[in-house]
Design a protein around this motif. Structure first.
Motif, mmCIF file in Angstrom:
data_model
loop_
_atom_site.group_PDB
_atom_site.id
_atom_site.type_symbol
_atom_site.label_atom_id
_atom_site.label_comp_id
_atom_site.label_asym_id
_atom_site.label_seq_id
_atom_site.Cartn_x
_atom_site.Cartn_y
_atom_site.Cartn_z
ATOM 1 N N PHE A 34 -0.489 10.437 12.696
ATOM 2 C CA PHE A 34 -1.138 10.323 11.389
ATOM 3 C C PHE A 34 -1.493 8.861 11.102
ATOM 4 O O PHE A 34 -0.810 7.949 11.564
ATOM 5 N N TYR A 36 -2.134 6.836 7.443
ATOM 6 C CA TYR A 36 -2.149 6.853 5.993
ATOM 7 C C TYR A 36 -2.685 5.522 5.487
ATOM 8 O O TYR A 36 -2.504 4.477 6.117
ATOM 9 N N GLN A 38 -2.779 2.983 1.945
ATOM 10 C CA GLN A 38 -2.163 2.710 0.646
ATOM 11 C C GLN A 38 -2.957 1.615 -0.045
ATOM 12 O O GLN A 38 -2.985 0.464 0.413
ATOM 13 N N LEU A 44 0.712 6.767 -0.875
ATOM 14 C CA LEU A 44 0.003 6.877 0.397
ATOM 15 C C LEU A 44 -0.931 8.072 0.397
ATOM 16 O O LEU A 44 -0.601 9.138 -0.143
ATOM 17 N N LEU A 46 -3.427 10.440 3.038
ATOM 18 C CA LEU A 46 -3.704 10.734 4.442
ATOM 19 C C LEU A 46 -5.159 10.430 4.778
ATOM 20 O O LEU A 46 -6.076 10.914 4.113
ATOM 21 N N GLU A 88 -3.531 -1.349 2.736
ATOM 22 C CA GLU A 88 -2.535 -1.352 3.811
ATOM 23 C C GLU A 88 -2.584 -0.010 4.524
ATOM 24 O O GLU A 88 -2.653 1.038 3.880
ATOM 25 N N PHE A 90 -0.948 2.601 7.449
ATOM 26 C CA PHE A 90 0.275 2.963 8.153
ATOM 27 C C PHE A 90 -0.005 4.039 9.195
ATOM 28 O O PHE A 90 -0.612 5.060 8.884
ATOM 29 N N LEU A 101 8.622 12.154 9.319
ATOM 30 C CA LEU A 101 7.681 11.141 9.783
ATOM 31 C C LEU A 101 8.416 9.835 10.050
ATOM 32 O O LEU A 101 9.286 9.429 9.282
ATOM 33 N N PHE A 103 7.369 5.938 10.396
ATOM 34 C CA PHE A 103 6.245 5.084 10.074
ATOM 35 C C PHE A 103 6.307 3.764 10.832
ATOM 36 O O PHE A 103 7.386 3.232 11.118
ATOM 37 N N GLY A 104 5.116 3.220 11.105
ATOM 38 C CA GLY A 104 5.037 1.847 11.558
ATOM 39 C C GLY A 104 5.205 0.910 10.372
ATOM 40 O O GLY A 104 5.295 1.341 9.219
ATOM 41 N N ALA A 105 5.227 -0.393 10.661
ATOM 42 C CA ALA A 105 5.483 -1.393 9.629
ATOM 43 C C ALA A 105 4.283 -1.628 8.721
ATOM 44 O O ALA A 105 4.416 -2.245 7.665
ATOM 45 N N GLY A 106 3.116 -1.147 9.133
ATOM 46 C CA GLY A 106 1.931 -1.297 8.307
ATOM 47 C C GLY A 106 1.069 -2.486 8.718
ATOM 48 O O GLY A 106 1.562 -3.483 9.248
ATOM 49 N N MET B 41 8.142 -3.623 6.411
ATOM 50 C CA MET B 41 9.098 -2.704 7.056
ATOM 51 C C MET B 41 8.583 -1.274 7.117
ATOM 52 O O MET B 41 9.239 -0.399 7.680
ATOM 53 N N GLY B 42 7.436 -1.009 6.538
ATOM 54 C CA GLY B 42 6.966 0.369 6.493
ATOM 55 C C GLY B 42 7.809 1.191 5.542
ATOM 56 O O GLY B 42 8.453 0.671 4.640
#
Lengths: 113, 115
Positions: A34, A36, A38, A44, A46, A88, A90, A101, A103-106, B41-42
């Motif tokens: 996915f 997302y 923000q 968030l 999709l 941002e 993700f 889920l 998530f990555g750090a963004g 940090m997500g």
């Protein structure tokens, strides 16, 4: 355990330029993937998802991503950046039969005029 | 449909105080989740629920508690607030059945500061 790596915490592009946000995942089996977005002070939303089928996935606002199993990647692209794309982003991964889920750090995308 | 709603939007707590973050969804989703978001940090999963009466820990559950008495509501309780709990909290929900994909819908978030 699954994990997601987003390369580049900040990406800056000029308006009209190509947007490329990188995402690599680790998973023992092909996952669901996915992206997302923000916007400031919002939740968030999709953008797009890959579950099965075609590996090139099209999402909202002109974004698309390609699932490359051999590279364990799911990079997000948009041919021409718009000021409204500043946000941002993700990347997230989920097990095929799971419900959580990771998530990555963004990556914060800045669009310059 | 209002989707996922969260209250309050903002809150400042003193160290040691307690509070409950409210989350409600009107989509008849069976799964609900609580995440915290810290800069760079997500999102990290705190707790989740697969249905009324069933909850389980996520990645960062310490210092939090949850309950799920109805399908619609999934409150998050902070006991003895600490500065490390300063964060933005997001509630999410999804509909999951077997191998169907699990798109999660997010609320607008609660920004909590502990001083």
């Amino acid at each position: 355990a699954q994990s997601v790596t987003q390369l580049g915490s900040h990406v800056s592009v000029s308006e009209g330029a190509l947007v490329l946000l990188r995402c690599n995942y680790s998973s023992s089996v092909p996952p669901y993937l996915f992206w997302y977005v923000q916007y400031p002070n919002q939740g968030l939303q999709l953008l797009l998802k890959y579950t099965t089928g075609a590996t090139l996935v099209k999402g909202i606002n002109g974004f698309e991503a390609e699932f490359k199993k051999s590279e364990t990647s799911f990079h997000l692209t948009k041919p021409s950046a718009h000021m409204s794309d500043a946000a941002e982003y993700f990347c997230a991964v989920s097990e095929r039969y799971g419900n959580k889920l990771v998530f990555g750090a963004g990556t914060i995308l800045r669009v310059k005029s | 449909n209002a989707g996922v709603t969260q209250t309050p939007k903002f809150r400042i707590l003193k160290i040691g105080q307690s509070m409950t973050l409210q989350c409600t969804q009107d989509m008849n989703h069976n799964y609900m989740y609580w995440y915290r978001q810290d800069p760079g940090m997500g999102l990290k999963l705190i707790y989740y629920s697969v249905g009324a009466g069933i909850t389980d820990k996520g990645e960062v559950p310490n210092g939090y508690n949850v309950s799920r008495s109805t399908t619609e509501d999934f409150p998050l309780r902070l006991e003895l607030a600490a500065p490390s709990q300063t964060s933005v909290y997001f509630c999410a929900s999804s509909y999951n059945r077997g191998s169907s994909y699990n798109e999660q819908f997010f609320g607008p978030g609660t920004r909590l500061t502990v001083l």
